[in-house]
Design an enzyme around this catalytic site. Structure first.
Site, PDB file in Angstrom:
ATOM      1  N   ARG A  81      79.748 -35.834   1.763  1.00 28.29           N
ATOM      2  CA  ARG A  81      79.529 -35.117   3.013  1.00 28.29           C
ATOM      3  C   ARG A  81      79.983 -35.942   4.207  1.00 28.29           C
ATOM      4  O   ARG A  81      80.312 -35.417   5.238  1.00 28.29           O
ATOM      5  CB  ARG A  81      78.028 -34.808   3.115  1.00 28.29           C
ATOM      6  CG  ARG A  81      77.611 -33.966   4.251  1.00 28.29           C
ATOM      7  CD  ARG A  81      76.139 -33.595   4.146  1.00 28.29           C
ATOM      8  NE  ARG A  81      75.845 -32.719   3.042  1.00 28.29           N
ATOM      9  CZ  ARG A  81      74.654 -32.674   2.421  1.00 28.29           C
ATOM     10  NH1 ARG A  81      73.683 -33.472   2.789  1.00 28.29           N
ATOM     11  NH2 ARG A  81      74.456 -31.821   1.441  1.00 28.29           N
ATOM     12  N   TYR A  82      79.958 -37.262   4.065  1.00 29.83           N
ATOM     13  CA  TYR A  82      80.335 -38.160   5.154  1.00 29.83           C
ATOM     14  C   TYR A  82      81.633 -38.855   4.768  1.00 29.83           C
ATOM     15  O   TYR A  82      81.934 -39.019   3.590  1.00 29.83           O
ATOM     16  CB  TYR A  82      79.247 -39.210   5.369  1.00 29.83           C
ATOM     17  CG  TYR A  82      77.927 -38.627   5.819  1.00 29.83           C
ATOM     18  CD1 TYR A  82      77.793 -38.079   7.092  1.00 29.83           C
ATOM     19  CD2 TYR A  82      76.815 -38.633   4.982  1.00 29.83           C
ATOM     20  CE1 TYR A  82      76.589 -37.555   7.515  1.00 29.83           C
ATOM     21  CE2 TYR A  82      75.597 -38.116   5.404  1.00 29.83           C
ATOM     22  CZ  TYR A  82      75.495 -37.577   6.673  1.00 29.83           C
ATOM     23  OH  TYR A  82      74.304 -37.059   7.091  1.00 29.83           O
ATOM     24  N   ARG A  85      80.767 -42.626   2.864  1.00 34.50           N
ATOM     25  CA  ARG A  85      79.764 -42.873   1.835  1.00 34.50           C
ATOM     26  C   ARG A  85      79.526 -41.625   1.003  1.00 34.50           C
ATOM     27  O   ARG A  85      79.620 -40.510   1.504  1.00 34.50           O
ATOM     28  CB  ARG A  85      78.454 -43.392   2.437  1.00 34.50           C
ATOM     29  CG  ARG A  85      77.818 -42.499   3.486  1.00 34.50           C
ATOM     30  CD  ARG A  85      76.891 -43.360   4.360  1.00 34.50           C
ATOM     31  NE  ARG A  85      75.963 -42.601   5.186  1.00 34.50           N
ATOM     32  CZ  ARG A  85      76.277 -42.013   6.330  1.00 34.50           C
ATOM     33  NH1 ARG A  85      77.544 -42.021   6.747  1.00 34.50           N
ATOM     34  NH2 ARG A  85      75.365 -41.382   7.032  1.00 34.50           N
ATOM     35  N   CYS A  94      63.418 -37.611 -13.765  1.00 35.73           N
ATOM     36  CA  CYS A  94      62.465 -38.413 -13.004  1.00 35.73           C
ATOM     37  C   CYS A  94      61.227 -38.564 -13.881  1.00 35.73           C
ATOM     38  O   CYS A  94      60.976 -37.723 -14.732  1.00 35.73           O
ATOM     39  CB  CYS A  94      62.076 -37.731 -11.695  1.00 35.73           C
ATOM     40  SG  CYS A  94      63.470 -37.412 -10.614  1.00 35.73           S
ATOM     41  N   CYS A  98      58.373 -33.697  -8.544  1.00 34.59           N
ATOM     42  CA  CYS A  98      57.658 -33.360  -7.328  1.00 34.59           C
ATOM     43  C   CYS A  98      57.876 -31.880  -7.056  1.00 34.59           C
ATOM     44  O   CYS A  98      58.996 -31.381  -7.151  1.00 34.59           O
ATOM     45  CB  CYS A  98      58.190 -34.188  -6.168  1.00 34.59           C
ATOM     46  SG  CYS A  98      58.308 -35.936  -6.580  1.00 34.59           S
ATOM     47  N   CYS A 101      60.669 -30.858  -4.505  1.00 36.09           N
ATOM     48  CA  CYS A 101      61.969 -31.535  -4.629  1.00 36.09           C
ATOM     49  C   CYS A 101      63.112 -30.689  -4.087  1.00 36.09           C
ATOM     50  O   CYS A 101      63.244 -29.519  -4.429  1.00 36.09           O
ATOM     51  CB  CYS A 101      62.241 -31.879  -6.088  1.00 36.09           C
ATOM     52  SG  CYS A 101      63.810 -32.713  -6.317  1.00 36.09           S
ATOM     53  N   ARG A 103      66.107 -31.030  -4.857  1.00 37.16           N
ATOM     54  CA  ARG A 103      67.051 -30.750  -5.945  1.00 37.16           C
ATOM     55  C   ARG A 103      66.333 -30.064  -7.105  1.00 37.16           C
ATOM     56  O   ARG A 103      66.698 -30.221  -8.273  1.00 37.16           O
ATOM     57  CB  ARG A 103      67.753 -32.028  -6.413  1.00 37.16           C
ATOM     58  CG  ARG A 103      68.470 -32.740  -5.294  1.00 37.16           C
ATOM     59  CD  ARG A 103      69.776 -33.421  -5.687  1.00 37.16           C
ATOM     60  NE  ARG A 103      70.424 -33.934  -4.492  1.00 37.16           N
ATOM     61  CZ  ARG A 103      70.326 -35.199  -4.059  1.00 37.16           C
ATOM     62  NH1 ARG A 103      69.664 -36.090  -4.761  1.00 37.16           N
ATOM     63  NH2 ARG A 103      70.916 -35.570  -2.949  1.00 37.16           N
ATOM     64  N   ASP A 261      63.469 -29.668   3.269  1.00 32.23           N
ATOM     65  CA  ASP A 261      64.552 -28.683   3.178  1.00 32.23           C
ATOM     66  C   ASP A 261      64.000 -27.372   2.630  1.00 32.23           C
ATOM     67  O   ASP A 261      63.109 -27.371   1.783  1.00 32.23           O
ATOM     68  CB  ASP A 261      65.656 -29.213   2.252  1.00 32.23           C
ATOM     69  CG  ASP A 261      66.289 -30.469   2.811  1.00 32.23           C
ATOM     70  OD1 ASP A 261      66.610 -30.475   4.013  1.00 32.23           O
ATOM     71  OD2 ASP A 261      66.449 -31.448   2.056  1.00 32.23           O
ATOM     72  N   ASP A 298      68.127 -32.147   7.767  1.00 27.12           N
ATOM     73  CA  ASP A 298      69.407 -32.012   7.063  1.00 27.12           C
ATOM     74  C   ASP A 298      69.920 -30.603   7.366  1.00 27.12           C
ATOM     75  O   ASP A 298      69.231 -29.616   7.084  1.00 27.12           O
ATOM     76  CB  ASP A 298      69.195 -32.220   5.549  1.00 27.12           C
ATOM     77  CG  ASP A 298      70.350 -32.988   4.934  1.00 27.12           C
ATOM     78  OD1 ASP A 298      71.493 -32.813   5.410  1.00 27.12           O
ATOM     79  OD2 ASP A 298      70.117 -33.760   3.989  1.00 27.12           O
ATOM     80  N   LYS A 305      73.020 -34.930   8.187  1.00 30.56           N
ATOM     81  CA  LYS A 305      71.695 -35.202   8.752  1.00 30.56           C
ATOM     82  C   LYS A 305      71.782 -35.421  10.261  1.00 30.56           C
ATOM     83  O   LYS A 305      72.755 -35.984  10.752  1.00 30.56           O
ATOM     84  CB  LYS A 305      71.103 -36.450   8.100  1.00 30.56           C
ATOM     85  CG  LYS A 305      70.795 -36.270   6.633  1.00 30.56           C
ATOM     86  CD  LYS A 305      70.114 -37.521   6.082  1.00 30.56           C
ATOM     87  CE  LYS A 305      69.965 -37.436   4.581  1.00 30.56           C
ATOM     88  NZ  LYS A 305      71.265 -37.514   3.881  1.00 30.56           N
TER      89      LYS A 305
HETATM   90  C1  LIG Z   1      71.692 -38.433   3.114  1.00 29.89           C
HETATM   91  C2  LIG Z   1      73.033 -38.521   2.592  1.00 29.89           C
HETATM   92  C3  LIG Z   1      73.726 -39.740   2.590  1.00 29.89           C
HETATM   93  C4  LIG Z   1      73.135 -41.010   3.134  1.00 29.89           C
HETATM   94  O1  LIG Z   1      72.914 -40.903   4.490  1.00 29.89           O
HETATM   95  P1  LIG Z   1      72.358 -42.133   5.343  1.00 29.89           P
HETATM   96  O2  LIG Z   1      72.154 -41.533   6.693  1.00 29.89           O
HETATM   97  O3  LIG Z   1      73.393 -43.207   5.327  1.00 29.89           O
HETATM   98  O4  LIG Z   1      71.088 -42.599   4.689  1.00 29.89           O
HETATM   99  C5  LIG Z   1      75.000 -39.764   2.099  1.00 29.89           C
HETATM  100  N1  LIG Z   1      75.599 -38.642   1.605  1.00 29.89           N
HETATM  101  C6  LIG Z   1      74.945 -37.456   1.590  1.00 29.89           C
HETATM  102  C7  LIG Z   1      75.639 -36.288   1.027  1.00 29.89           C
HETATM  103  C8  LIG Z   1      73.639 -37.363   2.065  1.00 29.89           C
HETATM  104  O5  LIG Z   1      73.009 -36.193   2.029  1.00 29.89           O
HETATM  105  S1  SF4 Z   2      61.694 -35.640  -5.075  1.00 26.46           S
HETATM  106 FE1  SF4 Z   2      62.894 -34.812  -6.808  1.00 26.46          FE
HETATM  107  S2  SF4 Z   2      64.396 -36.398  -7.267  1.00 26.46           S
HETATM  108 FE2  SF4 Z   2      62.777 -37.368  -6.041  1.00 26.46          FE
HETATM  109  S3  SF4 Z   2      61.320 -38.213  -7.534  1.00 26.46           S
HETATM  110 FE3  SF4 Z   2      60.592 -36.188  -6.973  1.00 26.46          FE
HETATM  111  S4  SF4 Z   2      61.466 -34.824  -8.532  1.00 26.46           S
HETATM  112 FE4  SF4 Z   2      62.632 -36.729  -8.614  1.00 26.46          FE
END
Ligand SMILES: *Cc1c(COP(=O)(O)O)cnc(C)c1O
Ligand code: SF4
Length: 336
Positions: A81-82, A85, A94, A98, A101, A103, A261, A298, A305
């Site tokens: 996305r960035y 990174r 996991c 949670c 979550c 995801r 989210d 986000d 973010k």
């Molecule tokens: C959150 C996120 C990151 C890391 O973001 P930081 O602001 O550097 O902590 C990198 N890639 C994606 C896709 C993210 O959602």
């Molecule tokens: S929030 Fe989702 S990815 Fe993170 S520890 Fe909990 S279940 Fe695992």
């Protein structure tokens, strides 16, 4: 034993297994022995994060992937996305699941990331010379056996364009025994390696969790925390204050607080953004700047973010701004 079905729960934590089964069939349940040992009643903060709740089935918010992570996945396990990174999802597992979550859509009992998908991810990063940081996430990267995790880190560490490695994990508080001195010593071969740990409540900072964090910190690994604002779990200034202060005491620098989210099945944890910001402002009054994380939202559609701050500028004039301090007192500040 790790519990994966409501009827395995002790009676006082599950009045009606047949009702909760409908929830756990939709969104898998997983509670490991460490976390189970921390749960006293259905109302405590660990229980609220991990016990299936029928309200999950009443929430039909449309999109399981509002941040469009899948669309920003050039290969299946990478989220890009960035510009510089990427997130590399090296595990789908996991030790606990949670209920909130983000995801949730990806969590499936016992699903492994196929070795081919890991290789594809590594290949993608190798061929992207403009990347300088890789964040291992998941699931939880520490669900991989040490050998596999260290192999991935080593491969990334030896790519000349990758300058920084990061791991996002919840293991130090949900499965602290996983962090051994041997693991930490092996990780220290890959500096600069940063670890951000998901912590939501001061009750998660047990002696064992504290020990796991000390083991990592003693291996020279800078530790940060990520917290999700959760209704009924940590949406009051006193709990957040205790959490962030305790984190500093165990050498974990509070890094991000996330607005939850909007994924299906999590609406009952949602806090209005105004309230979240008011909490952050309250904290500012009473807590060391070092203990103050950034409050992040986000953006939908993969916008990335954004940090939100409580409003501090009351008025803007040509030569001065009127700023208010932590105590809501106005001050004139020359800007030229
Ligand atoms: C959150 C996120 C990151 C890391 O973001 P930081 O602001 O550097 O902590 C990198 N890639 C994606 C896709 C993210 O959602
Ligand atoms: S929030 Fe989702 S990815 Fe993170 S520890 Fe909990 S279940 Fe695992």
């Amino acid at each position: 034993m790790t519990l994966t079905a409501p009827h395995q729960l002790p009676g006082h934590l599950c009045q009606s297994p047949s009702t909760l089964v409908r929830v756990s069939e939709r969104y898998p349940m997983r509670i490991n022995p460490h976390c189970l040992s921390l749960i006293q009643s259905v109302d405590d903060p660990i229980a609220k994060q991990l016990l299936p709740d029928t309200r999950e089935l009443e929430d039909h918010q449309a999109d399981p992937d509002p941040l469009k992570e899948e669309a920003q996945a050039p290969v299946p396990q990478i989220i890009h996305r960035y510009p510089h990174r990427v997130i590399f999802l090296v595990s789908n597992q996991c030790p606990v699941y949670c209920r909130f979550c983000m995801r949730k859509r990806r969590l499936v009992q016992d699903a492994q990331v196929p070795p081919d998908a890991i290789r594809q991810g590594i290949q993608y990063i190798r061929q992207s010379p403009h990347h300088n940081e890789v964040i291992l996430s998941g699931g939880d990267p520490f669900m991989l056996p040490d050998g596999q995790l260290l192999d991935i880190l080593q491969t990334l560490h030896y790519m000349p364009h990758i300058r920084i490695l990061r791991i996002h994990t919840r293991i130090p508080n949900v499965w602290p025994e996983r962090i051994t001195r041997d693991t930490a010593a092996a990780l220290s071969a890959f500096h600069p390696l940063y670890i951000n740990i998901h912590f939501n409540h001061p009750d998660e900072i047990t002696t064992e969790a504290e020990h796991a964090c000390a083991t990592l910190a003693n291996a020279g690994i800078p530790l940060g925390s990520q917290t999700v604002m959760l209704k009924g779990v940590n949406d009051d200034a006193d709990t957040l204050h205790r959490l962030f202060h305790r984190l500093l005491e165990i050498r974990v620098k509070p890094y991000y607080v996330h607005q939850l989210d909007r994924v299906p099945g999590t609406a009952h944890f949602q806090i209005p953004i105004e309230k979240a910001l008011a909490l952050m402002q309250d904290l500012r009054k009473s807590i060391s700047g070092q203990a103050m994380p950034h409050f992040m939202v986000d953006l939908p559609e993969g916008g990335g973010k954004v940090e939100l701050l409580p409003e501090t500028c009351l008025d803007r004039h040509e030569n001065k701004w009127i700023l208010k301090n932590f105590d809501n007192q106005p001050f004139s500040y020359p800007i030229k």
